[in-house]
Design a protein around this motif. Structure first.
Motif, PDB file in Angstrom:
ATOM      1  N   GLY A 169       0.975  -1.148   0.078  1.00  0.00           N
ATOM      2  CA  GLY A 169       0.043  -0.098  -0.109  1.00  0.00           C
ATOM      3  C   GLY A 169       0.867   1.161  -0.028  1.00  0.00           C
ATOM      4  O   GLY A 169       1.895   1.307   0.032  1.00  0.00           O
ATOM      5  N   SER A 170       0.079   2.531   0.239  1.00  0.00           N
ATOM      6  CA  SER A 170       0.616   3.848   0.081  1.00  0.00           C
ATOM      7  C   SER A 170       2.007   3.836   0.960  1.00  0.00           C
ATOM      8  O   SER A 170       2.910   4.021   0.718  1.00  0.00           O
ATOM      9  CB  SER A 170      -0.236   4.704   0.032  1.00  0.00           C
ATOM     10  N   VAL A 171       1.592   3.583   2.271  1.00  0.00           N
ATOM     11  CA  VAL A 171       2.422   3.811   3.401  1.00  0.00           C
ATOM     12  C   VAL A 171       3.665   2.626   3.483  1.00  0.00           C
ATOM     13  O   VAL A 171       4.628   2.780   3.671  1.00  0.00           O
ATOM     14  CB  VAL A 171       1.675   3.928   4.796  1.00  0.00           C
ATOM     15  N   GLY A 172       2.958   1.391   3.373  1.00  0.00           N
ATOM     16  CA  GLY A 172       3.697   0.455   3.730  1.00  0.00           C
ATOM     17  C   GLY A 172       4.762   0.149   2.470  1.00  0.00           C
ATOM     18  O   GLY A 172       5.980  -0.356   3.062  1.00  0.00           O
ATOM     19  N   SER A 173       4.478   0.296   1.290  1.00  0.00           N
ATOM     20  CA  SER A 173       5.757   0.468   0.374  1.00  0.00           C
ATOM     21  C   SER A 173       6.813   1.276   0.471  1.00  0.00           C
ATOM     22  O   SER A 173       7.884   1.113   0.230  1.00  0.00           O
ATOM     23  CB  SER A 173       4.842   0.553  -1.246  1.00  0.00           C
ATOM     24  N   ILE A 174       6.565   2.521   1.058  1.00  0.00           N
ATOM     25  CA  ILE A 174       7.535   3.366   1.511  1.00  0.00           C
ATOM     26  C   ILE A 174       8.110   3.017   2.822  1.00  0.00           C
ATOM     27  O   ILE A 174       9.376   2.925   2.831  1.00  0.00           O
ATOM     28  CB  ILE A 174       6.973   4.622   1.539  1.00  0.00           C
ATOM     29  N   VAL A 175       7.605   2.404   3.945  1.00  0.00           N
ATOM     30  CA  VAL A 175       8.384   1.738   4.802  1.00  0.00           C
ATOM     31  C   VAL A 175       9.462   0.663   4.440  1.00  0.00           C
ATOM     32  O   VAL A 175      10.468   0.983   5.069  1.00  0.00           O
ATOM     33  CB  VAL A 175       7.290   1.132   5.959  1.00  0.00           C
ATOM     34  N   GLY A 176       8.743  -0.191   3.816  1.00  0.00           N
ATOM     35  CA  GLY A 176       9.811  -1.232   3.391  1.00  0.00           C
ATOM     36  C   GLY A 176      11.054  -0.698   2.797  1.00  0.00           C
ATOM     37  O   GLY A 176      12.284  -1.196   3.267  1.00  0.00           O
ATOM     38  N   GLN A 177      10.806   0.262   1.989  1.00  0.00           N
ATOM     39  CA  GLN A 177      11.968   0.868   1.334  1.00  0.00           C
ATOM     40  C   GLN A 177      13.028   1.771   2.191  1.00  0.00           C
ATOM     41  O   GLN A 177      14.134   1.464   2.177  1.00  0.00           O
ATOM     42  CB  GLN A 177      11.624   1.715  -0.009  1.00  0.00           C
ATOM     43  N   ILE A 178      12.304   2.277   3.014  1.00  0.00           N
ATOM     44  CA  ILE A 178      13.366   3.231   4.147  1.00  0.00           C
ATOM     45  C   ILE A 178      14.041   2.060   5.001  1.00  0.00           C
ATOM     46  O   ILE A 178      15.150   2.411   5.194  1.00  0.00           O
ATOM     47  CB  ILE A 178      12.481   4.158   5.027  1.00  0.00           C
ATOM     48  N   ALA A 179      13.290   0.951   5.518  1.00  0.00           N
ATOM     49  CA  ALA A 179      13.975   0.063   6.191  1.00  0.00           C
ATOM     50  C   ALA A 179      15.173  -0.455   5.446  1.00  0.00           C
ATOM     51  O   ALA A 179      16.252  -0.797   6.095  1.00  0.00           O
ATOM     52  CB  ALA A 179      12.932  -0.901   6.699  1.00  0.00           C
ATOM     53  N   ARG A 180      15.224  -0.665   4.314  1.00  0.00           N
ATOM     54  CA  ARG A 180      16.232  -1.363   3.434  1.00  0.00           C
ATOM     55  C   ARG A 180      17.381  -0.135   3.294  1.00  0.00           C
ATOM     56  O   ARG A 180      18.549  -0.664   3.625  1.00  0.00           O
ATOM     57  CB  ARG A 180      15.716  -1.552   1.906  1.00  0.00           C
ATOM     58  N   ILE A 181      16.938   1.105   3.082  1.00  0.00           N
ATOM     59  CA  ILE A 181      17.807   2.037   3.246  1.00  0.00           C
ATOM     60  C   ILE A 181      18.756   1.814   4.463  1.00  0.00           C
ATOM     61  O   ILE A 181      20.087   2.221   4.431  1.00  0.00           O
ATOM     62  CB  ILE A 181      17.290   3.193   2.849  1.00  0.00           C
ATOM     63  N   LYS A 182      17.944   1.742   5.542  1.00  0.00           N
ATOM     64  CA  LYS A 182      18.828   1.918   6.833  1.00  0.00           C
ATOM     65  C   LYS A 182      19.489   0.350   7.233  1.00  0.00           C
ATOM     66  O   LYS A 182      19.883   0.192   8.637  1.00  0.00           O
ATOM     67  CB  LYS A 182      17.598   2.013   7.884  1.00  0.00           C
ATOM     68  N   GLY A 183      19.562  -0.520   6.091  1.00  0.00           N
ATOM     69  CA  GLY A 183      20.148  -1.642   6.272  1.00  0.00           C
ATOM     70  C   GLY A 183      19.699  -2.804   7.117  1.00  0.00           C
ATOM     71  O   GLY A 183      20.166  -3.688   7.675  1.00  0.00           O
ATOM     72  N   CYS A 184      18.149  -2.754   7.071  1.00  0.00           N
ATOM     73  CA  CYS A 184      17.602  -3.725   7.758  1.00  0.00           C
ATOM     74  C   CYS A 184      16.920  -4.899   6.710  1.00  0.00           C
ATOM     75  O   CYS A 184      17.220  -4.635   5.481  1.00  0.00           O
ATOM     76  CB  CYS A 184      16.314  -3.213   8.342  1.00  0.00           C
ATOM     77  N   ARG A 185      16.736  -5.964   7.098  1.00  0.00           N
ATOM     78  CA  ARG A 185      16.095  -6.890   6.366  1.00  0.00           C
ATOM     79  C   ARG A 185      14.788  -6.776   6.530  1.00  0.00           C
ATOM     80  O   ARG A 185      14.018  -6.607   7.754  1.00  0.00           O
ATOM     81  CB  ARG A 185      16.215  -8.411   7.104  1.00  0.00           C
ATOM     82  N   THR A 186      13.874  -6.955   5.445  1.00  0.00           N
ATOM     83  CA  THR A 186      12.565  -6.206   5.274  1.00  0.00           C
ATOM     84  C   THR A 186      11.455  -7.492   4.742  1.00  0.00           C
ATOM     85  O   THR A 186      11.818  -8.298   3.769  1.00  0.00           O
ATOM     86  CB  THR A 186      12.241  -5.057   4.435  1.00  0.00           C
ATOM     87  N   VAL A 187      10.358  -7.602   5.551  1.00  0.00           N
ATOM     88  CA  VAL A 187       9.555  -8.580   5.339  1.00  0.00           C
ATOM     89  C   VAL A 187       8.074  -7.739   5.354  1.00  0.00           C
ATOM     90  O   VAL A 187       7.741  -7.079   6.182  1.00  0.00           O
ATOM     91  CB  VAL A 187       9.376  -9.596   6.477  1.00  0.00           C
ATOM     92  N   GLY A 188       7.520  -8.121   4.067  1.00  0.00           N
ATOM     93  CA  GLY A 188       6.079  -7.376   3.919  1.00  0.00           C
ATOM     94  C   GLY A 188       4.922  -8.412   4.014  1.00  0.00           C
ATOM     95  O   GLY A 188       5.044  -9.620   3.635  1.00  0.00           O
ATOM     96  N   ILE A 189       3.959  -7.975   4.550  1.00  0.00           N
ATOM     97  CA  ILE A 189       2.517  -8.829   4.778  1.00  0.00           C
ATOM     98  C   ILE A 189       1.631  -8.150   3.646  1.00  0.00           C
ATOM     99  O   ILE A 189       1.353  -6.989   3.980  1.00  0.00           O
ATOM    100  CB  ILE A 189       2.128  -8.911   6.038  1.00  0.00           C
TER     101      ILE A 189
END
Ligand code: NAP
Length: 333
Positions: free
Chosen positions: A155-175
């Motif tokens: 979604g609108s918020v979720g798709s950006i959250v995942g990408q910012i988490a990646r930028i911050k060096g995290c492993r990202t899992v989306g539901i």
């Protein structure tokens, strides 16, 4: 010269699922701005899960009532100004509601900078981008190497959250809902793994996707998915409570999630609710970061633009059913 003004009225407060029949199209004339007001022409109207929540009762704004112009935010252009600081041609984000024209007090409005395309002012540089940024970084506080899970991930918020988490060096899992959407998460949207909450046992699927547990959960949906994440949290994990879309469109749930408060105690969890306006004083820094990531190609902007004012009701119903990928909006003019 009078200007024709189309309006969608919320004809009836839905008791169950929202349907296009709950809205009624009305035709009138554009209002005249009073002293201190501007006349705005809506260009793009934002579709938000919260639009449905406003029909349930008071939230961070008062509840909607039957017969009123459907509320909603829009990217709008000043066409006439009776206030200093705003001139014809300026763009603003305003609570115009679902109509072609609205007259609003200028003191509540801020002129937006130019952006190319202008729709980014409603997605990544608008409420969606800022909500993702502050919710994740201020409430979730992820560290490099940690596992970040987000729901409504396409979604609108979720798709950006995942990408910012990646930028911050995290492993990202989306539901997200359905195999096609989950495939999209790991291909187009850059998530490391995806969980389909419509496929059955979400708690078990999350355990496989996050074998070491979840450090940060960004909750857009509440309900059963919140519970499934809670049971997979690591000690000292953080949950950013952003919204509860699973509970907006229909009857309220019969019971709350299990594990509250027991797991919060034993796993020393921190839950923090927030509303994006809480962080207005840090807006400039957030926008500068978001700009930098978009310009450098680290953050991809996903927008779902539907053409035509008449499509507003169906576009909102469709968003609640999960039709959208990224920020959904309707192009009006
Ligand atoms: N706190 C704040 O300041 C703030 C600001 C803006 C938005 N929000 C919140 O952010 C969340 C996302 O809102 P949005 O406007 O950006 O919408 P969105 O994520 O673009 O769209 C909503 C998505 O929710 C998913 N969904 C619908 N019903 C669901 C259910 N029963 N269980 C799980 N997922 C479901 C659908 O995707 P699937 O296909 O995956 O089901 C749908 O695409 C909402 O909770 C909203 O209230 C909070």
């Amino acid at each position: 010269m009078t200007l024709a003004n189309r309006q969608f009225l919320l004809d009836e407060i839905p008791q169950g699922k929202l349907a296009p029949e709950h809205f009624r199209l009305a035709h009138g004339e554009a209002p005249s701005p009073a002293e201190g007001e501007v006349l705005l022409r809506t260009r793009y109207i934002s579709l938000d899960a919260a639009n449905r929540a406003w029909m349930q009762g008071a939230t961070y704004r008062s509840a909607l009532s039957a017969g009123q112009v459907m509320a909603g935010g829009a990217l709008a252009e000043v066409v006439e100004s009776r206030a200093p600081g705003l001139a014809p041609g300026d763009l603003v984000f305003a609570d115009t509601g679902w109509q072609d024209y609205a007259a609003l007090p200028a003191r509540h409005l801020t002129r937006l900078p130019k952006a190319e395309p202008m729709t980014h002012l409603m997605s990544v540089y608008g409420i969606a981008g800022l909500t993702a940024y502050f919710g994740l970084l201020e409430c979730g506080r992820p560290n490099p190497g940690e596992t970040v899970v987000v729901s409504a991930a396409a979604g609108s918020v979720g798709s950006i959250v995942g990408q910012i988490a990646r930028i911050k060096g995290c492993r990202t899992v989306g539901i997200a809902g359905g195999p096609a959407k989950c495939a999209l998460l790991t291909t187009r949207l850059g998530f490391d793994a995806a969980v389909d909450y419509k496929a059955g046992d979400t708690r078990r699927a999350l355990r496989s996707a996050c074998p070491d547990g979840i450090d940060v959960y960004f909750d857009n949906v509440g309900g059963d998915i919140f519970e499934a994440c809670l049971f997979n949290m690591k000690n000292h994990g953080r949950i950013a409570c952003c919204g509860a879309v699973s509970q907006y469109d229909g009857a309220p749930p019969a019971h709350g999630p299990r594990g509250v408060p027991g797991l919060i105690v034993t796993r020393r969890l921190t839950l923090r609710g927030f509303v994006v306006m809480d962080f207005d004083d840090q807006r400039e820094k957030a926008l500068a970061d978001l700009h930098g990531w978009v310009e450098s190609g680290k953050l991809k902007v996903h927008e779902d633009i539907i053409d035509g004012f008449e499509n507003l009701p169906a576009a909102l119903v469709g968003l609640l059913a999960g039709e959208n990928v990224g920020k959904r909006m309707v192009k009006v003019a």
